[in-house]
Design an enzyme around this catalytic site. Structure first.
Site, PDB file in Angstrom:
ATOM      1  N   LYS A  69       0.817  -1.221   0.000  1.00  0.00           N
ATOM      2  CA  LYS A  69       0.000   0.000   0.000  1.00  0.00           C
ATOM      3  C   LYS A  69       0.847   1.266   0.000  1.00  0.00           C
ATOM      4  O   LYS A  69       0.361   2.342  -0.350  1.00  0.00           O
ATOM      5  CB  LYS A  69      -0.981  -0.040   1.149  1.00  0.00           C
ATOM      6  CG  LYS A  69      -2.010  -1.147   0.921  1.00  0.00           C
ATOM      7  CD  LYS A  69      -3.065  -1.215   1.964  1.00  0.00           C
ATOM      8  CE  LYS A  69      -4.120  -2.246   1.600  1.00  0.00           C
ATOM      9  NZ  LYS A  69      -3.621  -3.644   1.755  1.00  0.00           N
TER      10      LYS A  69
HETATM   11  C1  LIG Z   1      -4.272  -4.699   1.297  1.00  0.00           C
HETATM   12  C2  LIG Z   1      -3.476  -5.912   1.126  1.00  0.00           C
HETATM   13  C3  LIG Z   1      -3.889  -6.948   0.269  1.00  0.00           C
HETATM   14  C4  LIG Z   1      -5.211  -6.902  -0.473  1.00  0.00           C
HETATM   15  O1  LIG Z   1      -5.208  -5.913  -1.462  1.00  0.00           O
HETATM   16  P1  LIG Z   1      -6.610  -5.366  -2.043  1.00  0.00           P
HETATM   17  O2  LIG Z   1      -6.234  -4.240  -2.925  1.00  0.00           O
HETATM   18  O3  LIG Z   1      -7.397  -4.922  -0.847  1.00  0.00           O
HETATM   19  O4  LIG Z   1      -7.252  -6.489  -2.740  1.00  0.00           O
HETATM   20  C5  LIG Z   1      -3.057  -8.037   0.110  1.00  0.00           C
HETATM   21  N1  LIG Z   1      -1.884  -8.139   0.772  1.00  0.00           N
HETATM   22  C6  LIG Z   1      -1.472  -7.176   1.620  1.00  0.00           C
HETATM   23  C7  LIG Z   1      -0.189  -7.353   2.340  1.00  0.00           C
HETATM   24  C8  LIG Z   1      -2.228  -6.026   1.817  1.00  0.00           C
HETATM   25  O5  LIG Z   1      -1.802  -5.078   2.650  1.00  0.00           O
END
Ligand SMILES: *Cc1c(COP(=O)(O)O)cnc(C)c1O
Length: 455
Positions: A69
């Site tokens: 993120k």
């Molecule tokens: C947020 C997240 C996901 C999922 O991603 P989405 O965009 O919500 O589908 C997968 N792995 C990690 C480590 C995350 O932080």
């Protein structure tokens, strides 16, 4: 644009993002990008590729909070404050975010001490890993607030959406000089920056000679709110040769059923798993996919979403279902996730995190079931140091279940995987945030933090 494989991450980001942010001048957009993707990432490539067995791993966890993120949330504050400046917005922007563990920390790392902004993060008290919790509670920055919620992620997310839609509260905020915004993936500014790394991955595979120009590839994406994989879908629609987008879920496999059966049904048990960022039953960004597969029909999309709100369930028609052929969907149980971590470690002496392991497992299952020869890229979304306990258990390593930091040390001794600086910092930072509330009190808490009184 010169050949894809020759472009740096920043250069590529500029070329792709300027198609979305066409109201920014070249200098404005380049400044945002240069500020977002620099020495705050531990890898100068930002999103490097590694190889384990026959699959490539796109490593998206070299940013300040060691989860993917960061890629969007290091950029978003720059985009938002630049847009506010351009539009002469005088109000203080209040970022309100529900987090399943990674978004909140990444958003705070992006917005901490950014002038003209405040950020309030709600996380499910029992739904995040100890390292994730410590990362949040040690967050610095005068404009940051963290609140534990006695409930699960869906409780937190539902209440944040309610607060956004609360007209009265919004009016009071306006009067007090504030304006709400979101750092969750309901904010479209979260999604576009994620399109970039799908193209960047393709360029790196070309450069490494793993594929030839024009070859199609697969991406296996560990999925929760459907933001990451939707960015992959955008990349495909923009012309990147993608064969299958593999939607990998954990035991909360509501999306697996949706893709395979055409029925979305959130009326099912909610499980807390080792991949907490995917513990989601109402996947926000799926609405955006529905819009495309309905032939960009807003009325049809809205009626499906209304059905979801009133009955917790909807079924798409055959014509919509047939447009899901871009995707393959499956899930991994907790046991399969652990096995995958162990298998990769035995083969390569590398530790992967549980989210990545879900995608790696599902990718292998897909390859077994279909014999599809296309190069597959597993999207690696977090560092194993974010989830040390599960990884240690999967590797049958000895550890005492003590503090998050002792778990990190144990994982380091077992695997030798280099410790990211931000994990080392956790040991010395003081705990700064102490609030905990029931879901029903989230609204009052927001008002309290901002110093306004709701009626
Ligand atoms: C947020 C997240 C996901 C999922 O991603 P989405 O965009 O919500 O589908 C997968 N792995 C990690 C480590 C995350 O932080």
């Amino acid at each position: 644009m010169s050949a894809l494989e020759k472009l740096s991450y920043r250069e590529l980001a500029y070329h792709i993002l300027q198609t979305f942010f066409s109201d920014f001048s070249e200098k404005e957009l380049r400044d945002c990008i240069d500020n977002a993707y620099g020495s705050n990432f531990a890898s100068p490539k930002i999103a490097p590729i590694t190889y384990h067995a026959k699959n490539a791993y796109l490593e998206l966890f070299h940013g300040p909070t060691i989860a993917f993120k960061d890629i969007a949330l290091q950029l978003l504050p720059h985009l938002m404050t630049a847009a506010a400046r351009k539009n002469g917005l005088q109000k203080e922007i209040v970022i309100l975010t529900a987090t399943s563990g990674d978004t909140g920390k990444a958003a705070m790392a992006g917005f901490a001490d950014v002038p003209g902004t405040r950020i309030i993060v709600f996380y499910p008290k029992d739904g995040v890993s100890p390292v994730q919790e410590r990362q949040m509670l040690t967050q610095q920055g005068k404009n940051t607030s963290v609140v534990g919620v006695a409930g699960n992620f869906d409780d937190a997310q539902t209440n944040v959406k309610k607060i956004f839609n609360d007209t009265e509260l919004n009016e009071e905020l306006e009067q007090a000089g504030f304006r709400f915004s979101s750092a969750n993936s309901i904010n479209i500014g979260r999604l576009f920056p994620q399109v970039v790394y799908y193209f960047y991955a393709y360029g790196q595979l070309l450069k490494a000679g793993k594929i030839k120009k024009g070859d199609s590839i697969n991406f296996s994406v560990p999925t929760g709110n459907f933001g990451n994989i939707l960015a992959g879908y955008f990349a495909k629609r923009m012309g990147l040769p993608i064969n299958k987008l593999i939607c990998a879920s954990n035991r909360n496999n509501v999306l697996t059923d949706f893709f395979n059966e055409g029925v979305y049904d959130k009326n099912r048990p909610f499980y807390v798993t080792s991949s907490p960022s995917m513990d989601i039953l109402v996947s926000s960004n799926l609405e955006r996919l529905l819009f495309y597969i309905s032939g960009e029909d807003p009325v049809k999309t809205k009626s499906l979403m209304d059905e979801l709100t009133s009955t917790g369930k909807y079924r798409i028609d055959d014509s919509m279902h047939s447009k899901l052929a871009d995707f393959y969907a499956a899930y991994a149980t907790e046991e399969q996730t652990g096995q995958e971590i162990a298998e990769i470690f035995t083969a390569d002496q590398t530790a992967i995190d549980p989210h990545t392991a879900v995608a790696a497992y599902v990718a292998k299952e897909y390859q077994k079931n279909t014999a599809d020869p296309h190069q597959t890229v597993v999207v690696a979304t977090a560092s194993p140091y974010k989830f040390p306990q599960f990884v240690l258990t999967a590797l049958h390593a000895e550890y005492s279940s003590g503090s998050p930091l002792s778990l990190v040390d144990a994982l380091h001794s077992k695997t030798g995987t280099p410790l990211p600086q931000t994990i080392k910092d956790l040991a010395v930072l003081p705990l700064k945030h102490h609030r905990e509330v029931a879901p029903a009190l989230m609204k009052t808490t927001v008002a309290e933090i901002l110093g306004i009184k709701p009626e």
